[in-house]
Design a protein around this motif. Structure first.
Motif, short mmCIF file in Angstrom:
data_model
loop_
_atom_site.label_atom_id
_atom_site.label_comp_id
_atom_site.label_asym_id
_atom_site.label_seq_id
_atom_site.Cartn_x
_atom_site.Cartn_y
_atom_site.Cartn_z
N ILE A 68 0.90 -1.27 0.14
CA ILE A 68 0.22 -0.16 0.19
C ILE A 68 0.86 1.36 -0.19
N LYS A 69 1.90 1.22 0.98
CA LYS A 69 2.74 2.40 0.92
C LYS A 69 3.09 2.56 -0.65
N GLY A 70 3.88 1.24 -1.32
CA GLY A 70 4.50 1.29 -2.54
C GLY A 70 3.51 2.09 -3.55
N THR A 519 3.25 17.79 -5.63
CA THR A 519 2.84 17.01 -4.47
C THR A 519 1.40 16.23 -4.88
N ARG A 520 1.34 15.35 -3.72
CA ARG A 520 0.33 14.46 -3.63
C ARG A 520 -0.82 15.23 -3.11
N LEU A 526 -7.31 11.31 -3.92
CA LEU A 526 -7.13 9.86 -3.32
C LEU A 526 -8.37 9.05 -3.77
N LYS A 527 -8.06 9.24 -5.29
CA LYS A 527 -9.21 8.78 -6.34
C LYS A 527 -8.49 7.76 -7.48
N HIS A 528 -9.25 6.97 -7.79
CA HIS A 528 -9.08 6.26 -9.12
C HIS A 528 -9.39 7.23 -10.64
N THR A 529 -8.56 7.23 -11.30
CA THR A 529 -9.13 7.92 -12.67
C THR A 529 -9.85 6.86 -13.69
N ILE A 530 -11.12 7.14 -14.12
CA ILE A 530 -11.75 6.00 -14.85
C ILE A 530 -11.91 6.59 -16.24
N VAL A 531 -11.43 5.76 -17.26
CA VAL A 531 -11.58 6.23 -18.74
C VAL A 531 -12.47 5.16 -19.36
N THR A 553 -0.30 8.42 4.85
CA THR A 553 0.60 9.19 5.35
C THR A 553 1.85 9.53 4.34
N GLU A 554 2.70 10.69 4.79
CA GLU A 554 3.64 11.07 3.84
C GLU A 554 4.66 9.49 3.53
N ARG A 555 5.01 9.32 2.40
CA ARG A 555 5.95 8.41 1.95
C ARG A 555 7.09 8.64 1.95
#
Lengths: 557, 319
Positions: A68-70, A519-520, A526-531, A553-555
């Protein structure tokens, strides 16, 4: 017309694992593949397959957190939980099937370290893990006497009454085109690396499944998430496995400095791939590279160690660069390697089209999010290949045979004929090369609004030129000129969807790094893009990421 | 750099005849032959058919004959074959039917692979992994490196004479199970491999070892399986009798007693085999090619005996 319960498109690890499961579940299964199963690109995975084996004190939750962090918190955490929980059983089952995993002193499975994880939990076979797994699954396909359409090319998925009904394909050896009816279909067609040039991917990785799904009305998700692997050869893009760094190799710049110290002091060379690739690119951009490369240094590992554990890397280095890894550092650079995004599925591989499933690299479950950890891709294929076949069982039992309109086949036949009938024009390779360089330039390690716009415009022009491409070979027997063109059509679909995803995501996350928004942005993205393709154009939208136990959290590595 | 490439063409839709076509193509200095063929296909002649995929010698698609001998063209550089710009001749693999141009029909290859039951057979279903030594797994890695490209089969001299021979690739695959400590059927596998078309049909010409792009050394695996088969008591084969007769003959006479070798290899109780042999004997006699009934003795028989003794002892030590 042939009839099956379950048709699996693709015979790499995901496809074969699904097929074996389908046979075990008593289904009438067929696999259709454009190359013989052992030629599939799963072969090319070198380093290993991750699993937390609980009987030796490892914890799948730790593996899940690293994943998940990855992923820079873009992976759906429920999906990651499924994958990491099932990993242990998957590895043991592969061993029982006959995989010759490396062992520890007690004769149990041995591990090597891999990127983005503190614990060594990567199980491996020398530096040919993918090949060793693929060949064992092929062995299982022989054991189960699997029906395989070998060297058949799928051109279209067929839907009737809104659900999947089969596919149209032709035998590459004879040109014979047929309708193959199936109550359920699993897409397991692998990646789409050839959309870019260079790429580590095999020439067959042309995103067929992504395009087929898209044309059938299935949304693609997070397509902008393209992994640039930190260690590829300049020029042809051939991969040198992360196993080298997992086993202790260094990355050095032109000054001989282990530069990862500046970017990831704790994980060093074993930070996540996106982090390492950006670090390398920064070194190269700031003038501490040589001919656009930095170096992978294995000298301190010694010749015997290299040959025993990293034999295939040594072979590649010697054959393609004339470099003995025990004597000289080898020039490497970030290279396009993997698409984290893909066909949107649920935890069981199901898409929005009843009866249509997807697994492996073509799918996005999503376990890799914005950046995949090394050695999680093989795991993804095995876990979700199996799950998609299991999921199809109940569905197949619940539905009746469907009548396919015979016109479907004649329409597809005339479409192919009309391509062959085109007047002399442009060769498909010319347009493909244009696409490859456009995409690499626009959707690279770094991107920004302007570069993405460049790629979108470039692809628009390439789409416009597709009808000018002609196929010189008019024959029926092994016409690779024709298949290359059809692959180009698939790739253009995929490339456009990648551009749309990249354009939509206005932040930097994982592999999607925008130099104009560095930056994030968890609040908005915190979303998926959908095409999605609606029959006329691509629509983009977004969807929330599933968070279970791990708050973003910060990565830092 | 200009690469000159002569390709053997075949298109069954046009003619049953094969012909050679010359191409000249501009490629980068370090280009492989595959790079050149792809470039020809993409820039000059879309009708040229070949198989290729990974470009990195792991998928096994692109085995073909380069100047008469099978190679993976993705790992063969133009410079290495043609340092001074000579023509390079590319043909499809040998011992295979051709579908089109450089594409061969691999059905026979896969069916032979299937004939050796290529999967681990075990009745034991452990809850965890099988315990096995790392050495045993690393040893198998040598055979697992096989990418099934077919190069060994292309150059197999035994297969050229007898297409029913199981062949080097499938036999190397068989070894992977015979030598796998997890497999419980090694004995019955060896029994099957010991039959006609199996391990004894190899002529030990070394061609497979030489052309294998992955150092699988099929012939060495075949020879090892002969030893293992003998150890398991599979001695009722002409192959085994041939070996024994050869050995005896050298020890007794210092030379090969060819008449006895033929008789003993066939088996003195094998009546139909002996009748066939007699026919060959008569033909040889008519042409004056029959070996002497009694072999000549070498001058220094003592030396031969001491060499034989030394070899016997060495064999025992290795065991």
């Amino acid at each position: 017309m042939s009839k099956h319960d379950l048709l699996i498109i693709g015979a790499g690890l995901a496809g074969l694992r699904a097929a074996v499961e389908g046979v075990r579940q008593g289904l009438n299964v067929a696999v259709i593949t454009k190359v013989h199963p052992v030629r599939s690109h799963s072969n090319a995975a070198q380093g290993g397959i991750n699993a937390a084996l609980t009987d030796r004190g490892d914890d799948w939750r730790d593996h899940a957190f690293s994943t998940i962090k990855g992923s820079d918190y873009l992976a759906d955490q429920d999906a990651v939980e499924v994958m990491c929980r099932e990993a242990g059983d998957a590895i043991i089952e592969l061993e029982n099937m006959g995989v010759i995993f490396s062992r520890d002193d007690e004769g149990k499975l041995g591990t090597r370290a891999f990127g983005g994880q503190k614990k060594a939990r990567t199980y491996f076979v020398g530096a040919i893990t993918g090949s060793a797994l693929l060949h064992v699954l092929y062995e299982q396909s022989v054991k189960y006497n699997l029906h395989i359409y070998e060297e058949w090319f799928v051109t279209k998925l067929i839907k009737e009454d809104g659900r999947i009904a089969g596919a149209i394909a032709f035998d590459i050896k004879t040109g014979q085109m047929e309708m193959i009816s199936a109550k359920a279909v699993v897409l397991a067609t692998g990646g789409a690396g050839r959309v870019f040039e260079p790429s580590t991917n095999a020439l067959i990785c042309t995103g067929d499944g992504l395009s087929l799904a898209m044309q059938a009305g299935v949304p693609l998700m997070d397509t902008e998430m393209i992994q640039y692997h930190p260690t590829t050869l300049a020029g042809n893009g051939i991969l040198l496995s992360e196993a080298a760094r997992g086993d202790g190799a260094y990355l050095i710049n032109s000054e001989g400095e282990r530069f990862m110290e500046k970017y990831a002091p704790e994980y060093m060379e074993l930070a996540s791939r996106d982090v390492v690739s950006r670090a390398e690119q920064t070194e190269i951009d700031e003038g501490r590279g040589v001919d656009g490369c930095v170096f992978l240094d294995l000298r301190h590992l010694g010749k015997k160690f290299i040959e025993d554990r990293l034999g295939y890397l040594q072979e590649v280095a010697l054959e393609f660069r004339g470099i003995d890894l025990s004597e000289k550092p080898i020039p490497i650079k970030p290279g396009m390697h993997y698409i984290m995004g893909g066909i949107k599925t649920d935890l069981n591989g199901a898409t929005n089209v009843p009866g249509l499933y997807a697994a492996g690299e073509c799918a996005n479950v999503s376990v890799h999010g914005a950046n995949r950890l090394g050695a999680n891709s093989l795991l993804d294929t095995i876990v979700f290949g199996r799950r998609s076949a299991i999921e199809s069982v109940e569905y197949i039992k619940s539905v009746k045979d469907v009548e396919i309109d015979p016109k479907e086949l004649s329409r597809e036949k005339s479409r192919i004929q009309s391509i062959l009938d085109r007047p002399k024009g442009m060769r498909s390779a010319e347009l493909r090369d244009k696409m490859g360089s456009t995409m690499t330039k626009g959707i690279g390690v770094w991107r920004d609004t302007e570069s993405i716009k460049y790629a979108i415009e470039g692809m628009k022009s390439i789409r416009g030129q597709l009808p000018n491409v002609y196929v010189e070979n008019k024959g029926k027997v092994f016409n690779t000129d024709l298949t290359s063109y059809l692959e180009l059509e698939f790739m253009v679909d995929v490339a456009e969807s990648i551009c749309q995803g990249a354009n939509a995501r206005f932040e930097s996350r994982g592999a999607h790094f925008r130099t104009d928004v560095t930056t994030r942005n968890d609040k908005d993205w915190l979303k998926h893009t959908i095409v999605e393709y609606n029959g006329e154009e691509l629509n983009t939208s977004s969807e929330d990421v599933t968070i279970t136990d791990w708050e973003p959290t910060e990565r830092v590595y | 750099m200009e690469a000159l490439i002569k390709v053997k063409r075949y298109n069954p839709e046009e003619s049953e005849e094969t012909y050679f076509q010359d191409y000249s193509i501009n490629v980068a200095e370090d280009s492989t032959i595959l790079d050149s063929l792809i470039k020809i296909r993409e820039e000059q002649d879309g009708t040229l058919s070949l198989r290729c995929s990974c470009r990195a010698s792991i998928c096994g698609s692109c085995s073909m004959r380069v100047n008469g001998s099978a190679k993976l063209v993705c790992k063969t550089r133009v410079k290495e074959i043609s340092p001074d710009g000579e023509f390079i001749t590319i043909e499809p693999m040998g011992n295979f039917k051709v579908i089109k141009d450089l594409v061969t029909e691999m059905d026979s290859f896969w069916s032979k692979m299937k004939s050796v039951d290529p999967y681990v057979k075990t009745s034991f279903e452990p809850e965890a992994e099988h315990i096995a030594s790392n050495e045993s797994m690393t040893h198998l890695l040598g055979v697992m490196n096989c990418i099934m490209c077919g190069a060994c089969v292309s150059e197999c001299t035994a297969m050229e004479v007898d297409p029913t021979f199981t062949g080097p690739a499938a036999l190397a695959k068989a070894y992977r199970f015979v030598a796998d400590p997890r497999d419980e059927e090694a004995n019955s596998r060896l029994g099957k491999l010991n039959e006609n078309t199996g391990v004894w049909d190899c002529t030990r010409c070394l061609a497979c070892v030489e052309v294998c792009p992955k150092d699988v050394a099929p012939m060495e695996r075949i020879v090892k399986m002969r030893d293992l088969a003998i150890e398991e008591g599979y001695t009722n084969t002409s192959g085994y009798r041939h070996t024994e007769s050869f050995n005896d003959s050298i020890k007794k006479h210092g030379r090969l007693d060819e008449t006895r070798l033929a008789l003993e290899s066939t088996g003195l109780l094998n009546i139909s085999g002996l009748i066939d042999l007699a026919k060959i004997g008569i033909k040889s006699l008519m042409r004056g090619k029959l070996p002497p009934i009694l072999p000549h003795r070498p001058k220094d028989m003592k030396k031969v005996t001491s060499i034989a003794e030394r070899l016997d002892n060495q064999g025992k030590e290795e065991e």
